[in-house]
Enzyme design. Structure first.
Site, PDB file in Angstrom:
ATOM      1  N   ASP A   1       9.711   1.767  -2.374  1.00 19.68           N
ATOM      2  CA  ASP A   1       8.274   1.439  -2.052  1.00 19.68           C
ATOM      3  C   ASP A   1       7.908  -0.045  -2.964  1.00 19.68           C
ATOM      4  OD1 ASP A   1       5.979   1.459  -0.592  1.00 19.68           O
ATOM      5  OD2 ASP A   1       4.974   2.467  -2.201  1.00 19.68           O
TER       6      ASP A   1
ATOM      7  N   SER B   1       0.355   1.042   1.634  1.00 20.86           N
ATOM      8  CA  SER B   1       1.201   1.579   2.649  1.00 20.86           C
ATOM      9  C   SER B   1       0.569   2.655   3.624  1.00 20.86           C
ATOM     10  CB  SER B   1       2.403   2.295   1.732  1.00 20.86           C
ATOM     11  OG  SER B   1       3.173   1.405   0.811  1.00 20.86           O
TER      12      SER B   1
ATOM     13  N   GLN C   1       8.601   0.419   6.880  1.00 21.69           N
ATOM     14  CA  GLN C   1       7.346   0.691   6.555  1.00 21.69           C
ATOM     15  C   GLN C   1       6.481  -0.217   7.355  1.00 21.69           C
ATOM     16  OE1 GLN C   1       5.269  -0.357   2.635  1.00 21.69           O
ATOM     17  NE2 GLN C   1       6.268   1.606   2.333  1.00 21.69           N
TER      18      GLN C   1
END
Length: 282
Positions: free
Chosen positions: A200, A224, A274
């Site tokens: 991430d 996110s 993502q």
């Protein structure tokens, strides 16, 4: 801080009761709890309901609410399926009575099978050609807020070395490595959740850089929204991995990114996607 924080400590749960676990939180100096933390903790909670011969091969998750870095994270695991070679777990991460994160993980026992790989690792300079990204914040004359100074040690368990690249391509290359080498019972499981945590980092930056912006810009809002991760092969995260990411599209206040992680030998270790919030305040 006297002792270096350890990812292993962050991702090792305290069992509260059957299928219910508590984890500590780290404040990385962001506006909210780091998404990689809660994602890796959810994976860890699921791993602790399975034998070590099951390894995660895919993870699909949604970030529902901003997390609070000042309080623990509780993870509730639902044992969706236990098969001979595959197992499925659903994990809910909870803070203040609210579900902040929802995740499904699929696990598989190792088995022999057909093998191929079409993507080739980009030809970029190796990690020895660059210094750790965190070093620039510790140089003499660099001014940081007290909160960011306190947060710096928590960024060090993952060594990150960014390869300079053309922002117009919306592509970025980042070398990653786990800096700790703790002796653990299930090393591959530990390295999987550590890589989940690291995946991430910087991921949305390929979309931000495409527009000539920076995460440090005060008018940029990033968060996110979802994250998916596939593990293709076993790996050693104490060795360098190249994280290649790009952003094919951004629209409607959202950016889509996809990434691949290669070993230094060129093996494709994992793939990630993502979608994130990308807003610019006027």
């Amino acid at each position: 801080m006297n002792k270096q924080p350890k990812i292993n400590t962050l991702l090792t749960p305290e069992k509260i009761e059957e299928n219910f676990f508590r984890f500590p939180s780290w404040d990385l100096g962001f506006r909210a709890l780091f998404g990689g933390q809660v994602m890796a903790q959810a994976l860890s909670a699921a791993q602790h309901t399975l034998d070590n011969d099951f390894q995660v091969h895919s993870l699909h998750s949604y970030f529902l609410l901003p997390g609070d870095a000042d309080i623990p994270v509780f993870c509730q695991v639902e044992r969706v399926r236990d098969g001979r070679s595959f197992a499925t777990r659903r994990i809910k991460a909870i803070q203040k009575g609210n579900i902040i994160f929802d995740c499904m993980c699929s696990f598989q026992k190792n088995e022999a099978g057909l093998s191929h790989q079409t993507p080739k690792m980009p030809d970029v300079p190796g990690p020895e050609n660059f210094s750790n990204d965190i070093d620039k914040y510790e140089k003499p004359g660099v001014t940081l807020s007290e909160r960011m100074q306190a947060a710096l040690p928590y960024h060090k368990p993952i060594e990150i070395r960014t390869v300079p690249s053309d922002s117009e391509t919306a592509q970025q290359y980042v070398w990653l490595r786990l800096s700790e080498d703790d002796v653990v019972e299930n090393k591959q499981g530990f390295h999987q959740r550590a890589l989940c945590y690291a995946s991430d980092y910087y991921f949305l930056m390929s979309a931000v850089r495409k527009h000539g912006l920076s995460a440090s810009d005060k008018n940029v809002r990033l968060a996110s929204l979802d994250h998916a991760l596939w593990f293709h092969r076993s790996f050693d995260f104490n060795q360098w991995l190249l994280y290649v990411s790009e952003s094919p599209s951004s629209a409607n206040g959202r950016a889509y990114v996809r990434g691949q992680l290669f070993s230094q030998e060129g093996e494709l270790i994992a793939s990630a996607t993502q979608e994130g919030l990308l807003r610019v305040k006027e």
